[in-house]
Every structure is written in C-alpha cells, then in structure tokens.
Design a protein around this motif. Structure first.
Motif, short mmCIF file in Angstrom:
data_model
loop_
_atom_site.label_atom_id
_atom_site.label_comp_id
_atom_site.label_asym_id
_atom_site.label_seq_id
_atom_site.Cartn_x
_atom_site.Cartn_y
_atom_site.Cartn_z
N PRO A 54 5.55 12.66 17.97
CA PRO A 54 5.61 13.02 16.55
C PRO A 54 4.86 12.04 15.65
CG PRO A 54 7.78 12.34 17.34
CD PRO A 54 6.88 12.38 18.53
N ALA A 55 4.56 10.84 16.17
CA ALA A 55 3.80 9.86 15.37
C ALA A 55 2.33 10.22 15.30
CB ALA A 55 3.96 8.47 15.98
N VAL A 56 1.91 11.16 16.10
CA VAL A 56 0.49 11.55 16.12
C VAL A 56 0.27 12.77 15.23
CG1 VAL A 56 -1.32 12.53 17.57
CG2 VAL A 56 0.02 10.57 18.39
N ASP A 57 -0.58 12.59 14.23
CA ASP A 57 -0.92 13.70 13.33
C ASP A 57 -2.24 14.37 13.72
OD1 ASP A 57 1.30 13.21 11.48
OD2 ASP A 57 0.21 11.36 11.01
N ILE A 58 -3.15 13.57 14.20
CA ILE A 58 -4.46 14.09 14.58
C ILE A 58 -4.71 13.76 16.04
CG2 ILE A 58 -6.96 13.86 14.23
CD1 ILE A 58 -6.44 13.19 11.32
N THR B 205 -4.35 6.63 5.25
CA THR B 205 -4.94 5.58 6.06
C THR B 205 -4.69 5.87 7.53
OG1 THR B 205 -4.43 4.01 4.32
CG2 THR B 205 -4.94 3.09 6.48
N PRO B 206 -5.73 5.93 8.34
CA PRO B 206 -5.48 6.21 9.75
C PRO B 206 -4.76 5.04 10.44
CG PRO B 206 -7.81 5.73 9.36
CD PRO B 206 -7.16 5.80 8.03
N ALA B 207 -3.78 5.38 11.25
CA ALA B 207 -3.05 4.38 12.04
C ALA B 207 -3.26 4.72 13.50
CB ALA B 207 -1.57 4.41 11.68
N LEU B 208 -3.80 3.77 14.26
CA LEU B 208 -4.11 4.04 15.67
C LEU B 208 -2.83 4.00 16.48
CD1 LEU B 208 -7.48 2.04 16.03
CD2 LEU B 208 -7.07 4.36 15.22
N ARG B 209 -2.25 5.14 16.76
CA ARG B 209 -0.91 5.21 17.36
C ARG B 209 -0.93 5.26 18.89
NH1 ARG B 209 1.80 7.32 12.67
NH2 ARG B 209 1.86 5.41 11.42
N VAL B 210 -1.59 6.25 19.46
CA VAL B 210 -1.52 6.42 20.92
C VAL B 210 -2.91 6.64 21.52
CG1 VAL B 210 -0.37 7.66 22.81
CG2 VAL B 210 0.64 7.68 20.52
N MET C 120 0.83 -1.21 0.00
CA MET C 120 0.00 0.00 0.00
C MET C 120 0.86 1.25 0.00
SD MET C 120 -2.95 -0.93 2.72
CE MET C 120 -1.78 -1.77 3.80
N SER C 121 0.58 2.11 -0.98
CA SER C 121 1.38 3.32 -1.08
C SER C 121 0.75 4.50 -0.35
CB SER C 121 1.54 3.67 -2.56
OG SER C 121 0.27 3.88 -3.12
N LYS C 122 -0.37 4.28 0.30
CA LYS C 122 -1.04 5.41 0.95
C LYS C 122 -0.29 5.85 2.21
CE LYS C 122 -5.71 4.61 -0.65
NZ LYS C 122 -7.09 4.34 -0.25
N THR C 123 -0.35 7.15 2.45
CA THR C 123 0.23 7.72 3.66
C THR C 123 -0.51 7.20 4.89
OG1 THR C 123 0.31 9.73 2.34
CG2 THR C 123 0.90 9.93 4.70
N ASP C 124 0.24 6.88 5.91
CA ASP C 124 -0.40 6.62 7.20
C ASP C 124 -0.65 7.95 7.92
OD1 ASP C 124 -0.51 3.94 6.89
OD2 ASP C 124 0.93 3.45 8.48
N ILE C 125 -1.80 8.07 8.55
CA ILE C 125 -2.10 9.26 9.34
C ILE C 125 -2.20 8.82 10.79
CG2 ILE C 125 -3.73 11.15 9.68
CD1 ILE C 125 -4.70 10.67 6.80
N GLY C 126 -1.28 9.34 11.62
CA GLY C 126 -1.21 8.89 13.01
C GLY C 126 -2.32 9.48 13.87
N ILE C 127 -3.06 8.61 14.51
CA ILE C 127 -4.16 9.05 15.36
C ILE C 127 -3.80 8.92 16.83
CG2 ILE C 127 -6.60 8.67 15.96
CD1 ILE C 127 -6.12 9.48 12.99
N GLY C 128 -4.00 10.00 17.58
CA GLY C 128 -3.90 9.97 19.03
C GLY C 128 -5.26 10.26 19.62
N LEU C 129 -5.71 9.37 20.45
CA LEU C 129 -7.06 9.52 21.01
C LEU C 129 -6.98 9.75 22.52
CD1 LEU C 129 -10.22 9.22 20.86
CD2 LEU C 129 -9.86 6.76 21.15
N VAL C 130 -7.57 10.82 22.99
CA VAL C 130 -7.62 11.10 24.43
C VAL C 130 -9.03 10.77 24.94
CG1 VAL C 130 -7.11 12.75 26.24
CG2 VAL C 130 -6.03 13.01 23.99
N GLY C 131 -9.11 9.73 25.77
CA GLY C 131 -10.41 9.32 26.31
C GLY C 131 -10.88 8.04 25.67
N SER C 132 -11.40 7.13 26.48
CA SER C 132 -11.83 5.83 25.94
C SER C 132 -13.21 5.43 26.48
CB SER C 132 -10.79 4.75 26.26
OG SER C 132 -10.73 4.56 27.67
#
Lengths: 371, 371, 371, 371
Positions: C73-77, C36-41, C1-13
């Motif tokens: 830095p792995a978190v974009d959003i 493509t979103p990547a669930l990072r932190v 897959m050549s798509k960019t990964d987009i790092g997701i940081g989520l606060v709250g579960s």
C-alpha cells in the motif's frame, strides 16, 4: 563579335599564373563584359619555360624577358605572378608604359617599396588591382552589405584567423616564403585576414602582436639534410584596434595542423553577428534574435548573392576557389574599361602590408604600434 | 547501508546552489562512492529564504546565518555558492573548523585575498575544491590524455575563447558581475578558458591583453532608467605565452551576440590537433593525418571516456551541463574521503585569478606582464 | 514540508531501472510539483539483486517478488523496467491494484497483448505512461509547436530514422533484443521514430516496409562460439502515409556503423522546414525563407523552450539524456496528481506497436498494409 | 602547338549549354590532354538565338538547324543540351554520322527510346557520355575506392536522397519538368541519386516506391492565373534492393523547402561507414572505429584525390559545381581520343532511366517491381 579585344600579358606560369590564365579564358563566357580578354604574351624565367606554358595555356606568343612583354603594344593589361622580388620592377615598367597592372599579393617585399609603386601608379593614373581573391566571394560581399546596412546593429568585436598547415612539417624546406623580405606566416596568409578585416570594418589604428617561429631550422632546399635557421614567423597572434573603435584579434598560422583553409572570422554586433570560414566558402552564418528562434542561420550562396548568378542560375551549386579568380578578373576588366574599381588597388595593398609590418614591429618592440 | 554519511552544508540557493544540491542528491545513484552525501544544512541571506529553499531542495534544516552552518558538527563539507564577496569569510571560518571547502568560482574578489584563503587551507590541511565544472567533461579529460600521450606530437599553438551573449544588451543592468571587485567578462568567464588552458597545457608565463568596455553605461538596476558608468570589460582579447614555450591567444566576451556557450579552443601539435567547443560538449574533434584520409574526426562521448559510463552504458546519449556538476561532486566526495584530489583546488583557483589580474594590468600598462 | 509523498515502486534495476531511480531522486529539486516521490520498494529477479540495488539507489526496502511490490500500500506508482515479457503481468496486477503504471517501451511483446493492457488500464481508469523519453526533449516540443502554429506552412513530407551501431558487430550475441517476440531493430528503436512521427504529425494510415537481417547468425550468448540463426531484422526501411495526407519514409537500423544515436528526421512544409537529430539533441534546425537570407537556423535550447529553464536559467548549457527522463518523471507525477497526461499512455504505445507489426506484415506479404 | 584540335558542336545554349561551353574552354588549361577542343558550331532553336550565344560563348559559327551542325565535318563531338524530346533524334543523327555523342541527362523521355539510342550507339561503335556530373566529384571517386578496397568492410545498407526546393512553391509553373514524358522529381533529380547509387554499389534488383504529387495544380506558364493539373510526382520515396544483396531507400523531392542541393547518401559497412552531401561537396565523411577515438572523419578534398590537383595544388581550396563539368569534359575528350571511358555512357543512362520507370510502375501497381 563587335567587342573590343583586351590584350593580356602574363608574367609567371606557376600555380597563380595558371590560375590567372584560366580565369581570363573563362570570364567572357560567364560575365557580359564590354571587352574580351585575348591571351597575347606569356613571359617566364626562360624562353623554354615560357614556350611550354604559352602552349598549354593558349597564349599567342612567349618570351623569356618580361620587359619585352611590357613593351608589347598588343598588351593592355600586365598580370604579375612572378616572384615577389620582381613585382616592383615589372609594375614600375608597366606603369611607365601606361598599362593596367594586375599584381598578385603581396604587392612587394616591403611596405616602403609598395608605397613607391602605389605613388607611381597614382601619378600615372593607371588602373591597378591586387589579387586578394578571397574577398571576391559573394558571401563576403553579402557580409559587408549586412554590416553596412546596420542589420547586425553597431559592430562591437572582431576575431579573425588564417590558418593552414602547409609549413607544419618541420622538414618543409626554405623557399621564398621563409625569406625575411616579405616572408613568414603573417605576411603570406595573415595579409588575407588583415585585408578582409579592412574590407569589412575599415582601417586598423593600433596593433600589438606576438610572432613565433615554431620550427627554428628548416632544410635549405627540398629533401636536403642541411638545415638553416628560420628568421620568419610560423604563427602570429595579434591584438587589433580599428579606427571605428572596435577591438579584436587575429591569428596567422601556416603550421596549423588540421587546417587547410581556415580563413575565418566572427563579427559581433549589438543586434546580430556574422561568422564565416573559407573551409565552408559557400555559406555565411548570420545570427539574428527572434525570441525562442534565436540561432545562427546558415545562408547558402545563390543567385541572390551577386555575382553567383553568373556561374549558375540555381542556389546551392557551389562556387570553387578558381571561380573567385574569375570574379576578380571580371572586376579587373570592367575597371580597365572605365568601370568602377572595387579594389584592392595598389594603395589598399600597401595599407595591408604596412599593417603587417606594424605587427612585426610591435612584436620586436614588445609594445603597441600606432598606424 | 553501511556507507558513511557525509554531511553537506550549502551556503546559497541561487542557480549554483540549486545545481550543487541536485548534484549531491544524484551522485550516489551514479557513482559508487565510499560515502553518501546527506543534505544537512542550507544557509541563505534570511531564515525565510533558507527555509523555502531547504524544503524544495531536501535539506534537513535551514538557517539565515552561515556561521551557524559552518559550526554545525553534522556538516562535513561546506559548499559556498554565496556572493563572491562572502567567499573569503565563509571559507576562512570553514577552514578553521577543519571542514572540506567546496567553493564556486571565482575563489574571491582579488587574487591577494584568494592567496590568503589558499595559504590558510594549506596550513590547515583541509581538502578544497573550486567549481570550474566545464573541465569535468569527459571530453576535456580525453583531450588532456591525448596531449599528454604525445598523440598530436609536440604542442605548437593555442587559441581559446569563452564567449556568451548575456550582457550583449546595452540595457542589461549592473549587478555583482559589473562590480570592479572580481567582475567583468574576463574575470567572470575568461577565467574558464584560462583555467582550461592551464588544465590542458600548464602554467602561463606572460600575458598582454586589451580590455574593452563596449557599453559605457548600464541601468543601475533591472528596468531602471538611471544609468551608471561601467568600470569593467565586456570583451578582452589577450596574447599568452605558456611556460612550456607555446604561444596563443584568448578572448573573453559576454557581449558576444549569437554565442550562448562558446567556451572553445583549438590546440595545434606537430602531428595532430584538437578542437572543442562547449556548444557541442559531447564531442571532441581530433585531427590525425593518414594520407588521403586527413581530416578532423568528431569523437562522440561514450563509455570509453570515463566517467561517461557512470551516466549511461551506451555512447551517443549525451551528458548535460548538470551532469558536469555531478562529476565534480563525485570528485569532491572522493577527495574528502581520502582519495586523490584532481582539483582545481584553492591554489589552482588562485593561479587563475592571478592570471586574470595580470591581463588587466597588461591592459592598463599597455605592456606585457610576466607572471 | 507539507507536500504529499508519492510512493514509488520500481521493478528492475538495470540501465533503465537506474535511470528511473535517478530521475525520481532529482525531480523534486528541479520541478515544483504538488507531491514528492519517495523511493519505497525496489523489486528484482532475486532478493539479493534487489537488496544491492535498493542500497545503491536509495530505496526503503527490496524484494525478489514483484507481486509483493505491487500489493504494497506504500506504493502509489509502479515503474516497470523488467524484461519485456513481464510487462503485461506486472501491469495487469498494478492496474488491478489501482496504481499508476509507468512502463518502459515496448509496452509488450505483441500488439495484441498491448491492447489488452490498454483496455484494462482504461477500464480501471488508472494513469499510465510509457517511456518514450526522446520526445520529452524541449526541442521536440518546440518542433510540434512550430508545426501546429503553421509557421512552416502545410506539411508536405517526412523522412525519419533511428540508427545506432550496437548490433553492427556480427558477433554481438543473441539476447532479448533478438527474440522474435518484440525484438529486432524496428521494434527496439524503430518504435522511437514511429512514436516521434506520430507525436509530430499524427496517425499513420498505411505502411510498406522491407526488413533485412544483415547478420544471419549470432553467438547464442556473449563470447560463445555456438551460433544460432537470427529471426529478426537488423535494418528496416519503410514507406509511410499519414492520415493527414503526408507521405514519407523511415529507417530503423541497429547495425549502422558510425551512428550512436541518429534518431533524426526532417519535416518539410510549404513555407519552411524542420530538421533534428538526437546526435545534436540541444538544437533544432528551422528553415525559413527571407530572400537572400534563406537557410537553416540552428536554434539552441534555452529557457525559451520549456521545461529547459527548470534545469538551467541560461541558454546553451545543454540538457543530457538523463534529463529527458527527469522531464518524463515530472510529467508522470503531475499526471498522477491529477494534472494533464501528455502521454504517451498505454493506448499510444499500443498504436506504435501496432504500426511496427504492420510494417513487419507488409514485409512478409510484400504489399502495403492499411492500419 | 602540335596537339590535335577536336571540333565541338553544341546544341542548346541554356544553363547547361553555357556550362558545357565554359567547360570546353577551360579544360585544356587544366588537364594535359592529347587534343584541344575547338568550339566550332553552336545550334539553337533559331539562327538569332544561336548567333547571340555563339558570340558570347566563343563558337566559330552558329546555326538554327541542329542537323546542319551534326553533318558539319568540322564537328567531332556533338554535345546535346537541347530539350529532352530532341535528345533521341539528334543523337541518332550524330551516331549515324559516326560522331562522339555527349548528352545531358535524362538520356530520353522514356527508357524504351533510351534503349534504342543505346543500341544504335553500340552498333555504330561511337563513344557516348551522359552528363551525370555530380559523380565526377573527386570525393565520390574516393568513396568508391574506399568501398571497393574493403576499407569499410562488407556493405550492409544504403540511404540516399536528392532534395531541392525549386518546385516547392505551389505557383512554380508547368514546364518540361512537369511533362509526364520524362518529367517529375524522380526522373529529374531522383535519377542523380539512382545513378550515384549504381556507381557506388552496382545494379539495383528490385524497387517499391511511393510517388506523391504535393501540388495538384500549377500555373500553365510563369505568372499565369490559369492552372492545370500536375501529372508527375513532386516527391518519391522508394525502397531498393541491390543485386549485391544490400537493401536501402531513396527519396527524390523537388519541393523540399530548405534544401538546395541535398544530393546525399550514407553507406554503412561492417567495419566503417561513408556519408556525403553535395551541400558540402568538398568533403567526405568516413567512419572508422579505433576504440575511444571512434567518429566520423571529415576528409577535405585535396591533391590526394584526383583530379583535384588539376585545379589547385593545395588542399582545402574547394572545387565548385562548374569544375565538375570540366572533369566530365576531360573524361569525354580522353575517351574520344581512345582513352578509357569511365561513363556513364548511353547504356548506363538507360539503366538509370529503366530504374526510374520501375519505381513509377511499382507505385502504380502498389507492389515490388523486379528489374
């Protein structure tokens, strides 16, 4: 007032008799007819019962003998709401006397007798009408107009039902309704959906039905602990093929817990569809297919749908069940005075009854029956 | 994470393939399962198609050869969304390899082949599941609970339907759907209402149906002006008798203008009634009879109706069609890990297919058929 | 897959955190996005809670310190589903770090703080989005298209409501919802109908509201017999005047027994009307006026209403609540990658909050308040 | 017949006059009353108009002078359906003559005049009734019984509306409806929802409304191209506080495209809720909260809901708009004969009118008004 009086003789003063009387009383305030009904004679089983009812319902005189009513020259229209078994003798007498005959459904206890009544009426040339009042609804007339105009394209399917709950209770007792001569759910209310199907789509060519007696015994009379077997159906499902080449199915069910008046149908066409239930009798659902805007439209009854405007000049104000009887009576009076007879007349009621019996035969023989 | 990975191999990447993949991706965030699905291999007709789909849907690798997928030791569950004619060979191979098999409906092109598949799976002892996802709806489970608890009394009648409009257009072309091997409205969507009827009321004993081809020819392919005859039904109405002694009827109709998802039924009992339509999939109508308060109650889906709560802790927030597939996949994974298998398994899917064929036979022979 | 990964940081579960996570997991199988979103932190109140949630929801790592997440830095959003009081500090930190910020509603505890957040985000030029997910519904977008096209003529009136029952019980305890800083029915759910009114009809110019506390005390915590006074509204009715010259009213009510999701409105125009309720979220009622065919059309959601087709190629299959969040996340990711931002962004969320406070002020001062 | 005749004099023969006449004709066949209405005198603007109407509606004699009708000793009840401006003089004359007075709503053109009428009637001790016929519906009486029994707990909120579309067209002309003396949407139909709110929940203590003229000019008469300014409201939204401590809101709108009879309300209680719309006048929605079975129950009108049984012995057969007038007339005749007067009498109608004016004042002064 220069209008002709039309003498009404009513046989029977139960639920339907009352309903007739009230319709005759109301109609001239609502419809501009060439004649005015005059409540002349009421007949019932005894003079006492008839006297009481005539007083309450506003008839000029009462009698315990229906033949006295039929032969009274002041009576122009004989309205029959007596027990089913009396429909034939009263109607034959009225026909012989040259009167217009207005009979509650079913026309008789068997299709064979109904045919004799029909032939007699046709030979005598008298006006006849039978009380399938649900099809007097302006929304049903609208439905037929839509079908006939081609607005929903070619009709491709039909699915109908008349379901009520009044015999759902296993302790609901025997009555004329459970008499094999003309009784059972199919004859009692299935006749309404058959009549309406014919009104909307024309004659039915073939049927195959399955009749079920849900409660095998019932009390012999209200409150009795003695029970007798039930020989009629509580529920019937049937497959139909119409002359026009459309297939479909119906259900008649008087043990349908949860339903009080689900006289309903859906008619599918190549370009649209229609859906109706008497539970929402003041609306007709019409489907048409603008892209992205596709869906059923809930058309509300209003003055655009005759004869709604005779009852109210504004839309959304709702007709009720009794208003359907007023429309029926207006059509009867108009036919009596020489206007068009929209029916159902005796012949049409005979055709309905014949269809009921064909379904019963198909059940007994476990095979399709051709009409 | 200490949870076991469960290797998923998916054959097919059309509408249903995508739907499977998304369900496998979502399920572990929503259900607390003992294992976690890992999207291992995607197979499709060619390597190219498979590559593209695997990339989009997130599978580890792709193949143009489904047998390569089946034999991959990393694959624990084989999910089959390939054309119907391939269900049998893929399933047999997967069964032979001892894999859990998850197959889209219909199980096969004929009941006879479906029975062979069933027998092979049972002999091998593998877990099987078939994708009748509509019955995963919490409201359908609630309906069955209500019926089984006796809350509506003894069941007295059934009336069902699956009507959609996707073949209403006479120019909708031929496809696998119109292939007499497994095609037609009854097989395609009638199977859903038969499956649901069995889920709710148990086995069907006898049928008598009437199959209609509304549009006698269709374009041989999309946009073509060449037309070929249609040998399958567009609409079928059928009478049913259940083993438990209840009668009823169903309609299957893919030419039902105005309907997009009318998978609907009404079940009548001596004390109450239930009514449902997939057009309002988040509600169940329950009738119960307090005097003066009698009427249908519109029960809205909520956490009181498992597994709704896995999707949302608050009522009224609506599950969607894709959520039903997630529930199905959760049940599959649980059964794969040794939990209960709520089905429908291969045997149940075979029974549905056998019922479809019985209706078709009854039509051809114009007689009742006993199952 | 050549798509960019987009790092997701989520606060709250909690409920909303889970909902975010699932949406990020599902979106790339459903939408064809450039990344493509990547669930990072995943961050939560403690390391333990965060660890458990990260495992279940599939995040790469967990932290008990949200500032650690923001600075990764792995978190974009940065997705914020933490308690309302934390929205501002987390958002400010994320803005400072140049991240895209995706925040649950309400944006903050006061409009003043929300304005500071807005100004900071605008100064930094970061992408922002706020989770008013109900307006992601394809039927709401369809409604706006219909209004803007002039299909219903000039808009003449608005009547809206958001009514639920989750605080109807007088023993429903105090929580963040009853904290005067951002709490109460109007702020909690009235904000949804205000947001939707603005989405459909534009800014609101003047308000006059009446806020009612139905239950004057509530338990201080679940199950406690100690009760404390309630200082927020359970129900608010308000009059509105829009900038465009249209008048109307809204109700916010979290004690509305019988309602679970009545986020509903009716918009009247000179040529037609629209009506919607989230209780039937897959349909939009459109009124148009062909003579004799006049009535509301129930438009069912389908592929003609983007982005419904991303979920299912066939109409009538129903989106669910969680699907709305997937649409929101698809729009967020697209905006993050440089696409159009349909909002609501921080500024729009501030405007909603400002309107809520204006209604509260109008109540306190018993007078109209101009915005 | 030994029953007393009750002489009816009707002033006015338009829509409402006809409706009165038909109700008086029907009532004795449906209700067992101690007296029988006799249609004695009909008055209208001219002798000609009156003659024609008397003939059609079945009155004994006609007059072009209403004072002649009022003074006729054969007239026991004066029914007023004349233009609003004539209500006061006719009523005062009838009161002076000691007659029972039955007046269409609004009672008068101003609350002040309505109060004088009320005081005169009370001083004279005559029976009065005003035609707020929508609250004669058995389902409305059921609603009040449910509220008063505590079945839905303590009432916590109200939301009401009367919306129709008859003035939606900007070319609908001026008429008595747009006369500032008693005209406008709030006075014309808002009075119905105010009257019903009072019937169900008691007196209103405070109001704050917003009155909007949607179409600033209208043709001076039907079809005219001359237009004159409109000085009344087309739409009003208002906040209400009831004496009993409940808050709520109403809308009155005669330009509500898509609505023909949306006289509707929802009443929320601590244990349940009620919802009604005149668009489905034969049903009442009742919410009660059995766990897992929670939802609105659609109660269908039937004999359990008096006086439905006077019209039909079977449930589900639907009353219509005109039947509500028959109920009203039955109540009037009973009160005239010394029975209980359920109202609304003149005093109640004055209270409604006073509330209408309070809303108008609150709009003009942009502040709350205490009643």
């Amino acid at each position: 007032m220069s209008k002709t009086d039309i003498g009404i003789g009513l046989v029977g003063s139960g639920f339907m008799g009352r309903c007739h009387a009230n319709a005759f009383r109301s109609v001239s305030g609502l419809f501009d007819l060439p004649g005015t009904p005059a409540l002349r004679v009421l007949a019932d089983a005894t003079q006492d019962i008839a006297d009481r009812a005539a007083g309450q319902l506003g008839f000029d005189r009462a009698t315990g003998d229906w033949s006295d009513l039929v032969s009274d020259p002041a009576v122009d229209i004989v309205a029959i709401t007596a027990p089913n078994v009396l429909h034939a003798p009263i109607a034959h007498a009225a026909i012989k006397a040259g009167k217009t005959v207005y009979c509650e459904k079913p026309l008789s206890t068997t299709a064979a007798i109904a045919l004799e009544m029909t032939q007699a009426a046709e030979a005598a040339g008298v006006v006849t009408m039978v009380g399938f009042n649900f099809q007097r609804n302006p929304m049903i007339r609208l439905a037929r107009d839509i079908i006939e105009s081609g607005e929903i394209g070619e009709v491709t399917g039909f699915r109908g039902r008349h379901a009520e709950n009044y015999m759902a209770d296993p302790d609901a007792p025997h009555s004329f309704r459970t008499d094999p001569a003309g009784g059972g759910a199919l004859a009692d209310i299935g006749s309404h959906i058959i009549s309406m199907a014919r009104y909307l789509l024309g004659p039915i060519a073939e049927v195959q039905g399955d009749c079920t007696t849900i409660h095998p015994t019932r009390p012999i009379r209200p409150g009795s602990s003695d029970r007798a077997p039930v020989d009629v159906d509580d529920m019937t499902h049937a497959l139909l093929r119409f002359d026009r080449g459309v297939s479909g199915s119906i259900e008649a069910n008087w043990a349908a817990t949860g339903r009080t008046m689900d006289l309903s149908w859906e008619i599918t066409g190549t370009k649209g569809a229609l859906s109706f239930s008497q539970e929402n009798m003041n609306e007709l659902l019409l489907h048409s297919g603008q892209p992205g805007r596709s869906g059923y439209t809930r058309i509300e009854a209003g003055p655009a749908h005759p004869p709604y405007g005779n009852f109210c000049p504004a839309p959304g104000h709702h007709l009720g069940f009794n208003d359907l009887k007023v429309i029926e009576v207006a059509q009867l009076l108009s036919a009596h005075m020489g206007g068009e007879n929209p029916g159902p007349d005796f012949r049409e009621a005979y055709e309905v009854q014949r269809t009921v019996e064909a379904v019963q035969t198909s059940h007994a023989e476990r095979s399709w029956v051709t009409l």
